[in-house]
Design a protein around this motif. Structure first.
Motif, PDB file in Angstrom:
ATOM      1  N   TYR A 254       0.857  -1.195   0.000  1.00 24.57           N
ATOM      2  CA  TYR A 254       0.000   0.000   0.000  1.00 24.57           C
ATOM      3  C   TYR A 254       0.885   1.233   0.000  1.00 24.57           C
ATOM      4  O   TYR A 254       2.036   1.184   0.440  1.00 24.57           O
ATOM      5  CB  TYR A 254      -0.903  -0.007   1.245  1.00 24.57           C
ATOM      6  N   ASP A 255       0.301   2.357  -0.456  1.00 23.96           N
ATOM      7  CA  ASP A 255       1.076   3.598  -0.454  1.00 23.96           C
ATOM      8  C   ASP A 255       1.131   4.206   0.937  1.00 23.96           C
ATOM      9  O   ASP A 255       2.000   5.002   1.250  1.00 23.96           O
ATOM     10  CB  ASP A 255       0.465   4.575  -1.463  1.00 23.96           C
ATOM     11  N   LYS A 256       0.166   3.819   1.756  1.00 26.55           N
ATOM     12  CA  LYS A 256       0.151   4.298   3.134  1.00 26.55           C
ATOM     13  C   LYS A 256      -0.763   3.379   3.940  1.00 26.55           C
ATOM     14  O   LYS A 256      -1.738   2.858   3.392  1.00 26.55           O
ATOM     15  CB  LYS A 256      -0.426   5.715   3.136  1.00 26.55           C
ATOM     16  N   ILE A 257      -0.446   3.189   5.199  1.00 22.09           N
ATOM     17  CA  ILE A 257      -1.323   2.374   6.058  1.00 22.09           C
ATOM     18  C   ILE A 257      -1.623   3.162   7.333  1.00 22.09           C
ATOM     19  O   ILE A 257      -0.728   3.751   7.939  1.00 22.09           O
ATOM     20  CB  ILE A 257      -0.657   1.025   6.435  1.00 22.09           C
ATOM     21  N   ILE A 258      -2.894   3.189   7.688  1.00 17.23           N
ATOM     22  CA  ILE A 258      -3.278   3.825   8.954  1.00 17.23           C
ATOM     23  C   ILE A 258      -3.964   2.753   9.798  1.00 17.23           C
ATOM     24  O   ILE A 258      -4.815   2.015   9.293  1.00 17.23           O
ATOM     25  CB  ILE A 258      -4.265   4.988   8.702  1.00 17.23           C
ATOM     26  N   ASP A 259      -3.620   2.670  11.066  1.00 16.86           N
ATOM     27  CA  ASP A 259      -4.275   1.710  11.959  1.00 16.86           C
ATOM     28  C   ASP A 259      -5.320   2.427  12.796  1.00 16.86           C
ATOM     29  O   ASP A 259      -5.045   3.500  13.350  1.00 16.86           O
ATOM     30  CB  ASP A 259      -3.244   1.079  12.908  1.00 16.86           C
ATOM     31  N   ILE A 260      -6.485   1.829  12.882  1.00 17.69           N
ATOM     32  CA  ILE A 260      -7.514   2.407  13.758  1.00 17.69           C
ATOM     33  C   ILE A 260      -8.024   1.317  14.692  1.00 17.69           C
ATOM     34  O   ILE A 260      -8.514   0.269  14.238  1.00 17.69           O
ATOM     35  CB  ILE A 260      -8.680   3.011  12.945  1.00 17.69           C
ATOM     36  N   ASP A 261      -7.907   1.577  15.983  1.00 20.59           N
ATOM     37  CA  ASP A 261      -8.429   0.660  16.986  1.00 20.59           C
ATOM     38  C   ASP A 261      -9.882   1.067  17.251  1.00 20.59           C
ATOM     39  O   ASP A 261     -10.149   2.108  17.863  1.00 20.59           O
ATOM     40  CB  ASP A 261      -7.562   0.797  18.260  1.00 20.59           C
ATOM     41  N   LEU A 262     -10.809   0.252  16.756  1.00 23.31           N
ATOM     42  CA  LEU A 262     -12.228   0.631  16.826  1.00 23.31           C
ATOM     43  C   LEU A 262     -12.698   0.880  18.257  1.00 23.31           C
ATOM     44  O   LEU A 262     -13.594   1.686  18.500  1.00 23.31           O
ATOM     45  CB  LEU A 262     -13.093  -0.461  16.174  1.00 23.31           C
ATOM     46  N   SER A 263     -12.073   0.187  19.213  1.00 21.26           N
ATOM     47  CA  SER A 263     -12.556   0.309  20.596  1.00 21.26           C
ATOM     48  C   SER A 263     -12.261   1.687  21.191  1.00 21.26           C
ATOM     49  O   SER A 263     -12.794   2.042  22.236  1.00 21.26           O
ATOM     50  CB  SER A 263     -11.934  -0.792  21.466  1.00 21.26           C
ATOM     51  N   THR A 264     -11.410   2.470  20.516  1.00 20.12           N
ATOM     52  CA  THR A 264     -11.073   3.790  21.085  1.00 20.12           C
ATOM     53  C   THR A 264     -11.972   4.907  20.542  1.00 20.12           C
ATOM     54  O   THR A 264     -11.871   6.045  20.964  1.00 20.12           O
ATOM     55  CB  THR A 264      -9.610   4.169  20.738  1.00 20.12           C
ATOM     56  N   ILE A 265     -12.823   4.558  19.560  1.00 13.50           N
ATOM     57  CA  ILE A 265     -13.661   5.603  18.933  1.00 13.50           C
ATOM     58  C   ILE A 265     -14.858   5.925  19.831  1.00 13.50           C
ATOM     59  O   ILE A 265     -15.417   5.057  20.482  1.00 13.50           O
ATOM     60  CB  ILE A 265     -14.111   5.147  17.529  1.00 13.50           C
ATOM     61  N   GLU A 266     -15.220   7.213  19.842  1.00 10.27           N
ATOM     62  CA  GLU A 266     -16.370   7.665  20.646  1.00 10.27           C
ATOM     63  C   GLU A 266     -17.396   8.314  19.729  1.00 10.27           C
ATOM     64  O   GLU A 266     -17.074   8.692  18.601  1.00 10.27           O
ATOM     65  CB  GLU A 266     -15.899   8.706  21.661  1.00 10.27           C
ATOM     66  N   PRO A 267     -18.645   8.490  20.184  1.00 12.54           N
ATOM     67  CA  PRO A 267     -19.645   9.151  19.333  1.00 12.54           C
ATOM     68  C   PRO A 267     -19.198  10.563  18.952  1.00 12.54           C
ATOM     69  O   PRO A 267     -18.782  11.358  19.797  1.00 12.54           O
ATOM     70  CB  PRO A 267     -20.898   9.194  20.214  1.00 12.54           C
ATOM     71  N   ARG A 268     -19.296  10.824  17.648  1.00 15.72           N
ATOM     72  CA  ARG A 268     -18.845  12.121  17.124  1.00 15.72           C
ATOM     73  C   ARG A 268     -19.913  12.696  16.235  1.00 15.72           C
ATOM     74  O   ARG A 268     -20.811  12.003  15.794  1.00 15.72           O
ATOM     75  CB  ARG A 268     -17.591  11.928  16.265  1.00 15.72           C
ATOM     76  N   PHE A 269     -19.785  13.972  15.946  1.00 14.55           N
ATOM     77  CA  PHE A 269     -20.566  14.537  14.853  1.00 14.55           C
ATOM     78  C   PHE A 269     -19.769  15.595  14.132  1.00 14.55           C
ATOM     79  O   PHE A 269     -18.763  16.088  14.637  1.00 14.55           O
ATOM     80  CB  PHE A 269     -21.944  15.031  15.266  1.00 14.55           C
ATOM     81  N   ALA A 270     -20.243  15.908  12.911  1.00  8.37           N
ATOM     82  CA  ALA A 270     -19.622  16.994  12.162  1.00  8.37           C
ATOM     83  C   ALA A 270     -20.417  18.245  12.493  1.00  8.37           C
ATOM     84  O   ALA A 270     -21.644  18.265  12.377  1.00  8.37           O
ATOM     85  CB  ALA A 270     -19.671  16.707  10.676  1.00  8.37           C
ATOM     86  N   THR A 271     -19.735  19.280  12.915  1.00  5.15           N
ATOM     87  CA  THR A 271     -20.403  20.513  13.307  1.00  5.15           C
ATOM     88  C   THR A 271     -20.479  21.448  12.093  1.00  5.15           C
ATOM     89  O   THR A 271     -19.796  21.216  11.093  1.00  5.15           O
ATOM     90  CB  THR A 271     -19.638  21.170  14.478  1.00  5.15           C
ATOM     91  N   PRO A 272     -21.324  22.492  12.156  1.00  2.76           N
ATOM     92  CA  PRO A 272     -21.490  23.356  10.982  1.00  2.76           C
ATOM     93  C   PRO A 272     -20.161  23.964  10.531  1.00  2.76           C
ATOM     94  O   PRO A 272     -19.345  24.297  11.388  1.00  2.76           O
ATOM     95  CB  PRO A 272     -22.431  24.442  11.476  1.00  2.76           C
ATOM     96  N   HIS A 273     -19.921  24.161   9.250  1.00  5.69           N
ATOM     97  CA  HIS A 273     -20.723  23.852   8.091  1.00  5.69           C
ATOM     98  C   HIS A 273     -19.929  22.962   7.140  1.00  5.69           C
ATOM     99  O   HIS A 273     -19.964  23.135   5.932  1.00  5.69           O
ATOM    100  CB  HIS A 273     -21.104  25.135   7.342  1.00  5.69           C
ATOM    101  N   SER A 274     -19.194  22.002   7.697  1.00  6.05           N
ATOM    102  CA  SER A 274     -18.436  21.097   6.832  1.00  6.05           C
ATOM    103  C   SER A 274     -18.362  19.708   7.471  1.00  6.05           C
ATOM    104  O   SER A 274     -18.222  19.580   8.693  1.00  6.05           O
ATOM    105  CB  SER A 274     -17.009  21.641   6.644  1.00  6.05           C
ATOM    106  N   PRO A 275     -18.446  18.659   6.650  1.00  6.55           N
ATOM    107  CA  PRO A 275     -18.312  17.297   7.195  1.00  6.55           C
ATOM    108  C   PRO A 275     -16.941  17.065   7.821  1.00  6.55           C
ATOM    109  O   PRO A 275     -16.743  16.090   8.547  1.00  6.55           O
ATOM    110  CB  PRO A 275     -18.482  16.398   5.968  1.00  6.55           C
ATOM    111  N   GLY A 276     -16.016  17.974   7.562  1.00  2.63           N
ATOM    112  CA  GLY A 276     -14.676  17.816   8.129  1.00  2.63           C
ATOM    113  C   GLY A 276     -14.508  18.480   9.493  1.00  2.63           C
ATOM    114  O   GLY A 276     -13.478  18.321  10.152  1.00  2.63           O
ATOM    115  N   ASN A 277     -15.509  19.228   9.960  1.00  5.74           N
ATOM    116  CA  ASN A 277     -15.411  19.852  11.296  1.00  5.74           C
ATOM    117  C   ASN A 277     -15.930  18.859  12.328  1.00  5.74           C
ATOM    118  O   ASN A 277     -17.100  18.886  12.680  1.00  5.74           O
ATOM    119  CB  ASN A 277     -16.305  21.097  11.391  1.00  5.74           C
TER     120      ASN A 277
END
Ligand code: MIC
Ligand code: SF4
Length: 645
Positions: A254-277
């Motif tokens: 792969y050109d890049k690998i990122i590891d994500i441990d699912l157990s560390t994720i918490e409920p999130r949301f995107a705040t106004p006005h971009s899906p990236g916030n």
């Protein structure tokens, strides 16, 4: 050397070009999808190619965006689409059958196949192991005609998922976490491939939520392996014969690998006005909520709606909150009707909406002035909801339901209730009666064309020397919703002169008129933009309508992939600053001269723009293949195809 999944599918589909990163390659498209808002133009373009029948394995025309507006235009469009489908051998999914991506996943998506859709969320199909790509309507028209689809051979990012999600944390929170990590810009040219043990903990609709919102990252596509979970999903949809295992080789690179441990994720949301916030839900807990909406192609699956229904069962909607629910498909709606979950939603106080895009594209359910609206959509651009002053937060169905119950922003973990158990379905309720399947090709069938349906405009060939004016200077992250608003304006999608009256409506109301004045005296109109111009939707109208107004050049710090192709397809030259600071040296109303453009393009050398107003010269670059240059020289892809035949 072993191959990753993306390389495997590309290898099976490559028609021309070298499988080398950064090179333009043409790939065979197995399936296409269109929706009504982009579909009419796509089929008008297909008609203009004069090809007797489609060349794909399967093509589906969905009606889900403009289902119920005022006036005759939408229904005229539907009739046009149905008659085109009958004539050319396309399956037609009628209004009411559901949102294209949800229905395609349920009824048509197949692992290992390529899918091209005239909608940016086409990568939803990556949840079932398709290489599914969003594109402009004209590119889809070309795929229908059997022509290869051209992409830049991508870089592949592996996201390696480990462990499993904690209670109340969902697929939506995974993709929001990834959006926080990678942001909505700078990811052009990548495909995301998911892998790792964590994949096994996610169902196909959950995977599809993740690949769906990959569109917000700006990547070409996102894809999951096809495994026993994919097989069970296909089986439950009565389609197990389409299963094919798809996995990366052990030594795949792969050109890049990122590891994500699912157990560390918490409920999130995107705040106004971009899906990236992206923020943690708990950080904003307690803020008053005015509206909650569950639906859209991101989160309207059976499991999503069942979870919400179980959470609200026996409770009452908070009095100051308005709560809308739009099931993603007729299948989902039927199933929750039959098992009583719909009654639980209605008893709670939900307003049940059509199985369609609806509120997601600003077609109704606009929030009140300054409202806080919690939605399960994928986009929260300013004004997209239909209310410019509204603040839209993008969350999981679980978080949305928690907010509807309490009337304030609430992390579902703090509700103090048990996570609803939703058993996996081993047999979905299958009824395809709202899909009109093609019979034999009816060559003589009359196409139904309402008065709002016009021909795609003819592009003007590129000239060597251009004298133009900067008609608009905009900043970073200008979305196609800024360029071509949807909502109430959607009904003009088949009428380019009319729709062009609304170009840049949310930004500058005078833009169309000023452009037309210049066009009359043969002066070229130029747009200057910042980073990530043309984010969001695949709507090619964001190129066609400016082209109709005489825009020939866009100069920006960077342009997003689909919009870049759309500009080329309609003969607009997409240029980027070599030195980003030069953005400051171009102002609205500056008079610009570009000389020997065609010579520079053919020699693959930077183009020089002479700012006559400021007396400065600026160097601009471009990333155009030989084919792209030919297309622009001829004034667009339609002219190019006609010339080639
Ligand atoms: C969107 O979500 O913005 C849309 C509406 O589905 C668009 C397509 C369109 O503009 O018709 C998309 O995502 O491509
Ligand atoms: Fe429809 Fe919204 Fe999905 Fe676009 S993002 S296809 S408007 S549901």
């Amino acid at each position: 050397m072993g191959k990753n999944i993306v390389q495997k599918i590309l290898k099976d589909h490559i028609i021309n070009g070298n499988m080398k990163q950064g090179e333009s390659v043409g790939i065979k498209i197995d399936q296409t999808l269109t929706q009504d808002a982009t579909g009419t133009m796509a089929y008008l373009e297909f008609e203009a190619m004069e090809i007797p029948e489609i060349k794909t394995e399967l093509s589906v025309s969905y009606v889900d965006h403009n289902t119920s507006q005022m006036g005759f235009e939408n229904n005229d469009d539907h009739k046009y689409l149905q008659s085109i489908a009958e004539k050319y051998g396309i399956s037609y999914s009628r209004a009411g059958n559901g949102i294209c991506h949800q229905v395609h996943l349920e009824r048509f998506g197949l692992p290992g196949k390529t899918l091209l859709g005239s909608d940016s969320h086409t990568p939803t199909g990556g949840g079932i192991g398709m290489l599914a790509i969003g594109a402009g309507g004209l590119d889809v028209a070309c795929a229908l005609a059997g022509l290869p689809f051209h992409i830049t051979y991508p870089k592949v990012l592996k996201i390696n998922l480990t462990n499993k999600l904690s209670k109340w944390v969902t697929a939506k929170d995974i993709i929001l976490y990834i959006l926080k990590l990678l942001s909505t810009k700078g990811n052009v040219g990548w495909v995301v491939e998911y892998g790792g043990e964590g994949v096994k903990t996610l169902s196909v609709p959950e995977r599809a939520t993740i690949t769906n919102m990959g569109a917000e990252l700006g990547v070409t596509s996102s894809i999951f392996p096809s495994d026993e979970i994919t097989n069970s999903f296909l089986k439950a949809q009565g389609r197990e014969s389409g299963f094919a295992e798809l996995k990366a080789d052990d030594d795949a690179e792969y050109d890049k690998i990122i590891d994500i441990d699912l157990s560390t994720i918490e409920p999130r949301f995107a705040t106004p006005h971009s899906p990236g916030n992206v923020s943690l839900v708990k950080e904003l807990r307690g803020k008053k909520v005015d509206q909650v909406a569950v639906g859209s192609c991101t989160n309207s699956s059976y499991k999503d709606l069942m979870t919400v229904a179980k959470m609200v069962k026996g409770r009452k909607l908070y009095p100051n909150v308005s709560f809308g629910v739009a099931p993603g498909s007729k299948q989902v709606l039927r199933m929750i009707t039959e098992n009583g979950a719909l009654t639980d939603l209605i008893d709670f106080g939900a307003r049940i909406m059509e199985s369609a895009c609806g509120f997601c594209i600003g077609n109704g359910f606009a929030p009140s002035t300054d409202a806080i609206s919690i939605r399960t959509n994928n986009r929260n651009f300013k004004g997209r909801s239909g209310t410019t002053s509204a603040n839209v937060y993008l969350a999981s169905p679980e978080t949305a339901a928690a907010c509807a119950i309490t009337g304030v922003i609430t992390d579902p973990r703090e509700l103090g209730i048990e996570v609803p158990e939703i058993p996996e379905i081993d047999k979905f309720n299958i009824d395809d009666s709202m899909i009109v399947f093609p019979k034999k090709t009816e060559k003589k069938l009359r196409i139904s064309r309402g008065p709002n349906i016009g021909d795609p405009p003819k592009g003007e060939p590129l000239v060597q020397n251009i004298k133009g004016e900067v008609m608009l200077k905009v900043g970073d992250k200008i979305t196609t919703d800024h360029i071509m608003p949807a909502g109430a304006r959607l009904k003009y999608r088949s009428n380019i002169p009319k729709y062009s009256e609304f170009v840049f409506e949310p930004v500058d109301l005078t833009f169309p008129e000023r452009c037309l004045k210049n066009k009359k005296v043969k002066k070229t109109n130029i747009i200057v933009a910042g980073l990530s111009y043309g984010q969001g939707s695949s709507r090619e109208h964001a190129a066609i309508c400016p082209a109709y107004l005489g825009v020939k050049i866009v100069i920006s710090k960077s342009i997003e992939r689909i919009h870049y192709s759309n500009l080329i397809n309609f003969g607009i030259l997409p240029l980027e600053f070599i030195n980003e600071d030069d953005y400051e040296n171009l102002e609205q109303e500056d008079l610009l001269e570009l000389e020997n453009i065609i010579d520079f393009l053919e020699a693959n050398e930077p183009i020089i723009v002479n700012n006559k107003t400021k007396g400065q010269k600026i160097k601009l670059r471009y990333n155009l293949s030989q084919r792209d240059i030919e297309i622009i020289k001829l004034g667009g892809l339609l002219s190019y195809i006609k010339r080639k035949r």
